[in-house]
Enzyme design. Structure first.
Site, PDB file in Angstrom:
ATOM      1  N   SER A 119       0.829  -1.214   0.000  1.00  0.00           N
ATOM      2  CA  SER A 119       0.000   0.000   0.000  1.00  0.00           C
ATOM      3  C   SER A 119       0.855   1.251   0.000  1.00  0.00           C
ATOM      4  O   SER A 119       0.384   2.316  -0.382  1.00  0.00           O
ATOM      5  CB  SER A 119      -0.876   0.049   1.252  1.00  0.00           C
ATOM      6  OG  SER A 119      -1.714  -1.034   1.324  1.00  0.00           O
ATOM      7  N   HIS A 140      -2.202  -3.490  -6.649  1.00  0.00           N
ATOM      8  CA  HIS A 140      -2.751  -3.066  -5.358  1.00  0.00           C
ATOM      9  C   HIS A 140      -4.245  -3.388  -5.305  1.00  0.00           C
ATOM     10  O   HIS A 140      -5.068  -2.674  -5.888  1.00  0.00           O
ATOM     11  CB  HIS A 140      -2.502  -1.555  -5.169  1.00  0.00           C
ATOM     12  CG  HIS A 140      -2.879  -1.043  -3.825  1.00  0.00           C
ATOM     13  ND1 HIS A 140      -3.482   0.174  -3.627  1.00  0.00           N
ATOM     14  CD2 HIS A 140      -2.743  -1.590  -2.590  1.00  0.00           C
ATOM     15  CE1 HIS A 140      -3.692   0.351  -2.343  1.00  0.00           C
ATOM     16  NE2 HIS A 140      -3.256  -0.697  -1.685  1.00  0.00           N
ATOM     17  N   GLU A 152      -5.367  -1.202  -8.439  1.00  0.00           N
ATOM     18  CA  GLU A 152      -4.450  -0.171  -8.937  1.00  0.00           C
ATOM     19  C   GLU A 152      -3.214  -0.889  -9.456  1.00  0.00           C
ATOM     20  O   GLU A 152      -2.612  -1.690  -8.740  1.00  0.00           O
ATOM     21  CB  GLU A 152      -4.026   0.778  -7.811  1.00  0.00           C
ATOM     22  CG  GLU A 152      -5.039   1.856  -7.498  1.00  0.00           C
ATOM     23  CD  GLU A 152      -4.542   2.803  -6.401  1.00  0.00           C
ATOM     24  OE1 GLU A 152      -4.739   4.011  -6.553  1.00  0.00           O
ATOM     25  OE2 GLU A 152      -3.959   2.340  -5.401  1.00  0.00           O
ATOM     26  N   ASN A 190      -5.428   6.211  -2.269  1.00  0.00           N
ATOM     27  CA  ASN A 190      -5.088   6.675  -0.921  1.00  0.00           C
ATOM     28  C   ASN A 190      -4.563   8.105  -0.918  1.00  0.00           C
ATOM     29  O   ASN A 190      -4.736   8.839   0.050  1.00  0.00           O
ATOM     30  CB  ASN A 190      -4.068   5.731  -0.265  1.00  0.00           C
ATOM     31  CG  ASN A 190      -4.732   4.457   0.215  1.00  0.00           C
ATOM     32  OD1 ASN A 190      -5.947   4.410   0.396  1.00  0.00           O
ATOM     33  ND2 ASN A 190      -3.956   3.411   0.413  1.00  0.00           N
TER      34      ASN A 190
HETATM   35  P1  NAD Z   1      -1.666  -9.425   7.273  1.00  0.00           P
HETATM   36  O1  NAD Z   1      -0.891  -9.061   8.489  1.00  0.00           O
HETATM   37  O2  NAD Z   1      -3.114  -9.759   7.422  1.00  0.00           O
HETATM   38  O3  NAD Z   1      -0.963 -10.661   6.525  1.00  0.00           O
HETATM   39  C1  NAD Z   1       0.411 -10.696   6.246  1.00  0.00           C
HETATM   40  C2  NAD Z   1       0.828 -12.158   6.139  1.00  0.00           C
HETATM   41  O4  NAD Z   1       2.180 -12.206   5.653  1.00  0.00           O
HETATM   42  C3  NAD Z   1       0.816 -12.892   7.483  1.00  0.00           C
HETATM   43  O5  NAD Z   1       0.014 -14.068   7.376  1.00  0.00           O
HETATM   44  C4  NAD Z   1       2.296 -13.219   7.722  1.00  0.00           C
HETATM   45  O6  NAD Z   1       2.504 -14.447   8.416  1.00  0.00           O
HETATM   46  C5  NAD Z   1       2.811 -13.304   6.282  1.00  0.00           C
HETATM   47  N1  NAD Z   1       4.261 -13.202   6.175  1.00  0.00           N
HETATM   48  C6  NAD Z   1       5.120 -12.436   6.887  1.00  0.00           C
HETATM   49  N2  NAD Z   1       6.381 -12.667   6.503  1.00  0.00           N
HETATM   50  C7  NAD Z   1       6.340 -13.608   5.518  1.00  0.00           C
HETATM   51  C8  NAD Z   1       7.325 -14.277   4.734  1.00  0.00           C
HETATM   52  N3  NAD Z   1       8.623 -14.023   4.876  1.00  0.00           N
HETATM   53  N4  NAD Z   1       6.914 -15.193   3.830  1.00  0.00           N
HETATM   54  C9  NAD Z   1       5.598 -15.468   3.670  1.00  0.00           C
HETATM   55  N5  NAD Z   1       4.627 -14.858   4.390  1.00  0.00           N
HETATM   56  C10 NAD Z   1       4.984 -13.962   5.305  1.00  0.00           C
HETATM   57  O7  NAD Z   1      -1.458  -8.198   6.271  1.00  0.00           O
HETATM   58  P2  NAD Z   1      -2.450  -7.706   5.098  1.00  0.00           P
HETATM   59  O8  NAD Z   1      -3.400  -6.698   5.647  1.00  0.00           O
HETATM   60  O9  NAD Z   1      -2.954  -8.899   4.367  1.00  0.00           O
HETATM   61  O10 NAD Z   1      -1.414  -6.867   4.188  1.00  0.00           O
HETATM   62  C11 NAD Z   1      -0.549  -7.528   3.304  1.00  0.00           C
HETATM   63  C12 NAD Z   1      -0.072  -6.542   2.254  1.00  0.00           C
HETATM   64  O11 NAD Z   1      -1.197  -5.997   1.568  1.00  0.00           O
HETATM   65  C13 NAD Z   1       0.692  -5.334   2.812  1.00  0.00           C
HETATM   66  O12 NAD Z   1       1.702  -4.989   1.912  1.00  0.00           O
HETATM   67  C14 NAD Z   1      -0.369  -4.233   2.874  1.00  0.00           C
HETATM   68  O13 NAD Z   1       0.177  -2.948   2.767  1.00  0.00           O
HETATM   69  C15 NAD Z   1      -1.180  -4.579   1.641  1.00  0.00           C
HETATM   70  N6  NAD Z   1      -2.567  -4.097   1.633  1.00  0.00           N
HETATM   71  C16 NAD Z   1      -3.350  -4.204   2.752  1.00  0.00           C
HETATM   72  C17 NAD Z   1      -4.672  -3.770   2.696  1.00  0.00           C
HETATM   73  C18 NAD Z   1      -5.590  -3.919   3.902  1.00  0.00           C
HETATM   74  O14 NAD Z   1      -6.653  -3.269   3.925  1.00  0.00           O
HETATM   75  N7  NAD Z   1      -5.261  -4.754   4.887  1.00  0.00           N
HETATM   76  C19 NAD Z   1      -5.201  -3.211   1.520  1.00  0.00           C
HETATM   77  C20 NAD Z   1      -4.370  -3.143   0.381  1.00  0.00           C
HETATM   78  C21 NAD Z   1      -3.056  -3.579   0.457  1.00  0.00           C
END
Ligand code: NAD
Length: 283
Positions: A119, A140, A152, A190
């Site tokens: 993000s 994204h 995106e 955003n």
């Molecule tokens: P989350 O915390 O729910 O999930 C992240 C996952 O990554 C966890 O299950 C963790 O165990 C895993 N992880 C960590 N290190 C790892 C590794 N080395 N190898 C494999 N897996 C690993 O986070 P999320 O909210 O799903 O966000 C993930 C990405 O998506 C981020 O980059 C975030 O910026 C982006 N994002 C989030 C949202 C949102 O609303 N949550 C929206 C758009 C984009």
């Protein structure tokens, strides 16, 4: 589209949603996380979401089983060897993402496209950590992935036209609408949304209107489905603050300075829905 196998890294909120939409679109998905527990939880979540679609008669039991059958889970990066696209959706941390992108890079073929769902991190900077940065791009997705219609597509400085075209095609195949953005903090959505939320907090801080009236004003006057302060509570005030700070530093522009009231709320631990109190109170 000559694409059959997709790797999804990170089985959290976004990763399990991405795996779900890819499997429903007919792709073989390898969902990778660091623990079996995280993977089992993700499969449970996907199964529950698919059940909801069955209840709404948007999916058959047979299609659910077929989609689940196309998702393979793994904790081993060597399972990515035959992937044609890998979408990274792991924890938002630059060092962690650089390390895992290097691990992906070691496994995949030269023609594999690697994408990040970040993000806030720079796609150009992430691309610099793989050996074929021209095949790296930002995809994204929005939360919840199965519901939100937008992706995106972010081009890093190194992204090739062919990789961009593949990303646009992928979005269409997944039933999403793509918009293309350049690599700047916040991309497009955003960048517009979060300063609007910050302005709503400044309006509240100045005592111009109440929380309820600010939200009602933007809902009824601008047809927004949820007011900006309620939306801040939903996103999490700590996340809103982190995004604004990234804009402030990324653009070196004072127009992105976070409202002092937002900083105060975060310091107090009033983070929104997740703590039961933000601009609104939650039971
Ligand atoms: P989350 O915390 O729910 O999930 C992240 C996952 O990554 C966890 O299950 C963790 O165990 C895993 N992880 C960590 N290190 C790892 C590794 N080395 N190898 C494999 N897996 C690993 O986070 P999320 O909210 O799903 O966000 C993930 C990405 O998506 C981020 O980059 C975030 O910026 C982006 N994002 C989030 C949202 C949102 O609303 N949550 C929206 C758009 C984009």
């Amino acid at each position: 589209m000559n694409l059959h196998s997709i790797g999804v890294i990170g089985a959290g909120t976004m990763g399990n949603g991405i795996a779900q939409v890819c499997a429903l679109a007919g792709f073989n998905v390898t969902l990778l996380d660091i623990t079996e527990t995280a993977l089992n939880k993700a499969i449970g979540t996907i199964s529950k979401h698919l059940d909801r679609q069955i209840a709404k008669q948007a999916l058959t039991e047979q299609n659910k089983l077929a989609a689940l059958g196309r998702i393979h889970t793994s904790t081993d990066y060597s399972s990515l060897q035959k992937m044609q696209l890998v979408i990274e959706a792991a924890t938002e941390n630059l060092d962690l993402k650089v390390r895992l992108l290097q691990q992906i890079d070691k496994q995949v073929n030269v023609d594999c496209v690697i994408a990040s769902n970040t993000s806030s991190l720079s796609i150009t900077q992430l691309a610099a950590s793989v050996s074929h940065p021209e095949r790296f791009i930002g995809l994204h997705f929005f939360n919840p992935v199965p519901v939100m219609g937008l992706i995106e597509v972010i081009r890093g400085l190194q992204t090739s036209d062919a990789t961009h075209a593949q990303a646009l095609e992928m979005a269409t195949v997944l039933g999403k609408t793509a918009i293309t953005a350049g690599n700047r903090p916040g991309f497009v959505v955003n960048r517009i949304l979060v300063p609007m939320i910050n302005e709503a907090i400044l309006v509240l801080q100045e005592g111009l209107a109440s929380t309820e009236d600010i939200d009602a004003g933007m809902q009824l006057g601008c047809n927004q489905p949820i007011g900006p302060l309620a939306l801040a509570d939903l996103i999490g005030l700590d996340t809103v603050l982190a995004i604004l700070e990234a804009f402030y530093e990324g653009f070196n522009d004072s127009k992105y300075r976070p409202a002092p009231l937002l900083k105060e709320m975060v310091a107090a631990g009033y983070l929104g829905r997740k703590t039961g109190r933000g601009f609104h109170a939650y039971a």
